[in-house]
Design an enzyme around this catalytic site. Structure first.
Site, PDB file in Angstrom:
ATOM      1  N   SER A 171      -2.849   1.724  -4.612  1.00 64.12           N
ATOM      2  CA  SER A 171      -1.816   0.166  -5.550  1.00 64.12           C
ATOM      3  C   SER A 171      -3.082  -0.061  -5.797  1.00 64.12           C
ATOM      4  CB  SER A 171      -1.338  -0.461  -3.681  1.00 64.12           C
ATOM      5  OG  SER A 171      -1.215  -1.682  -3.545  1.00 64.12           O
ATOM      6  N   HIS A 172      -1.625  -1.500  -6.229  1.00 62.04           N
ATOM      7  CA  HIS A 172      -2.477  -2.308  -7.427  1.00 62.04           C
ATOM      8  C   HIS A 172      -4.114  -2.967  -7.641  1.00 62.04           C
ATOM      9  CE1 HIS A 172       0.343  -0.040 -10.674  1.00 62.04           C
ATOM     10  NE2 HIS A 172       0.007  -1.362 -11.272  1.00 62.04           N
ATOM     11  N   SER A 173      -4.132  -2.642  -5.592  1.00 59.80           N
ATOM     12  CA  SER A 173      -3.763  -4.068  -4.948  1.00 59.80           C
ATOM     13  C   SER A 173      -4.903  -3.720  -4.394  1.00 59.80           C
ATOM     14  CB  SER A 173      -2.987  -5.026  -4.708  1.00 59.80           C
ATOM     15  OG  SER A 173      -3.504  -6.404  -4.002  1.00 59.80           O
ATOM     16  N   GLY A 183      -4.993  -2.942 -10.749  1.00 57.98           N
ATOM     17  CA  GLY A 183      -4.661  -1.709 -11.513  1.00 57.98           C
ATOM     18  C   GLY A 183      -4.827  -0.554 -10.302  1.00 57.98           C
ATOM     19  N   LEU A 231       4.038   1.318  -8.018  1.00 56.40           N
ATOM     20  CA  LEU A 231       4.870   1.460  -8.770  1.00 56.40           C
ATOM     21  C   LEU A 231       4.277   1.490 -10.345  1.00 56.40           C
ATOM     22  CD1 LEU A 231       6.083  -2.503  -9.916  1.00 56.40           C
ATOM     23  CD2 LEU A 231       4.727  -1.515  -8.625  1.00 56.40           C
TER      24      LEU A 231
END
Lengths: 206, 137
Positions: free
Chosen positions: B9-11, B45, B70
């Site tokens: 995940s980005h987070s 990121g 995504l």
């Protein structure tokens, strides 16, 4: 004159310096169509690359570009990490274990790199991505007469024109695609940073 | 050993919360789960080398399912996959399932002994209950 490893080092450093100077510009472009991090992400990645160049030495172009690619896939954070990272990994493979790079070899490396970008991003021409700058740049490079400098000048000019033309396109890839028609009217940030890479090459490898 | 799961995940908070949500459904032992989330400096990121390391740390599992959010998560996961040893890569599946729903199904299925194919299939149908309920299937 073929480009030496020290010229390739200068190319990467010039690119890092340009990105650093243009963080605000790239961020502004990305704020219009994306998540406003292209400038800071690329700057973080390229500063890391400069750190690698400062602390390690490389015997051949493929080892240099492979390290650059791995640094970018790790450090950039956004989509440009896997895209530019894959680009440099494949440039290394395309150029091979050489310490000097002539115009033909550089052309083969760039083509391999762009094929990597395509494989990674699955973009098509007109999707409003960095590929819209790369495709005419490769064509101009291959079509130009002369040495590396002449060819890179042709490639950078073609990419710059194509970058400007991305403003007229509606994004079909990446976050910008969620904006649909609202993505038109803005230059693609990836195309902009691609032109910077080619201009840095033109200025350092001739 | 059950199927292992990697969450990209980005987070990091998003990934940790998604894992906590899915873990609520498991009353026995959780399947091995690794998180590769956030940029190197902790900002939003993804990092392909972190994804690569997370997959490698689950090399002893009976297959590894990678769930992603995504954008760059997809490309970072693909980059990590390409950099894997081919023997390990052959036991890894990248899932196109939505992260929360897919993870939910995958964790539950993996905890009851599913193999990689069944865990991946459960993740892939993760949206179905919601679609059926809202009559949008």
């Amino acid at each position: 004159m073929p480009a030496t490893l020290s010229d390739l080092d200068a190319w990467l450093r010039r690119y890092a310096a340009t990105i650093h100077d243009q963080v605000a510009y790239l961020t502004e472009l990305d704020a219009a169509v994306g998540d406003a991090d292209h400038g800071t992400n690329m700057d973080r990645g390229m500063q890391k690359v400069v750190g690698v160049l400062d602390s390690e030495s490389f015997e051949a172009a493929d080892a240099l570009f492979k390290k650059v690619g791995m640094t970018l896939v790790s450090a950039v954070g956004g989509a440009s990490g896997p895209l530019y990272g894959t680009f440099f990994l494949r440039v290394g493979t395309g150029i091979g274990t050489v310490s000097e790079v002539d115009a033909e070899t550089l052309g083969a490396g760039l083509r391999a790199g762009v094929e990597g970008v395509l494989a990674r991003g699955k973009a098509e021409l007109g999707d409003k991505t960095m590929y819209d700058a790369w495709a005419p740049a490769l064509e101009a490079y291959d079509g130009a007469e002369g040495d590396i400098g002449d060819r890179l000048t042709a490639a950078a000019d073609a990419a710059a024109q194509a970058r400007d033309d991305t403003a007229g396109l509606v994004a079909r890839k990446g976050r910008a695609s969620y904006l649909g028609e609202r993505s038109a009217g803005h230059v693609d940030p990836g195309a902009a940073s691609t032109v910077m890479l080619l201009e840095a090459a033109r200025d350092t490898l001739s | 050993m059950s199927v292992g799961i990697v969450v990209v995940s980005h987070s990091r908070p998003l990934a940790e919360a998604a894992v906590a949500l899915a873990a609520q459904m498991v009353h026995g032992e959780l399947p091995p789960i690794e998180i590769a989330a956030g940029a190197e400096d902790g900002s939003l990121g993804t990092d392909a080398t972190a994804v690569h390391a997370a997959i490698e740390s689950l090399a002893g599992a009976d297959g590894i399912l990678v769930l992603l959010d995504l954008g760059s998560a997809v490309m970072s996961a693909e980059t990590a996959y390409e950099l894997l040893d081919p023997d390990l890569a052959a036991r890894v599946t990248l899932s196109s399932a939505p992260l929360v729903e897919g993870l939910f199904g995958a964790v539950v299925r993996a905890s009851t002994g599913g193999n990689l194919a069944t865990v991946a299939a459960e993740a892939a149908r993760g949206l179905l209950p919601k679609q059926v309920h809202l009559d949008t299937a």
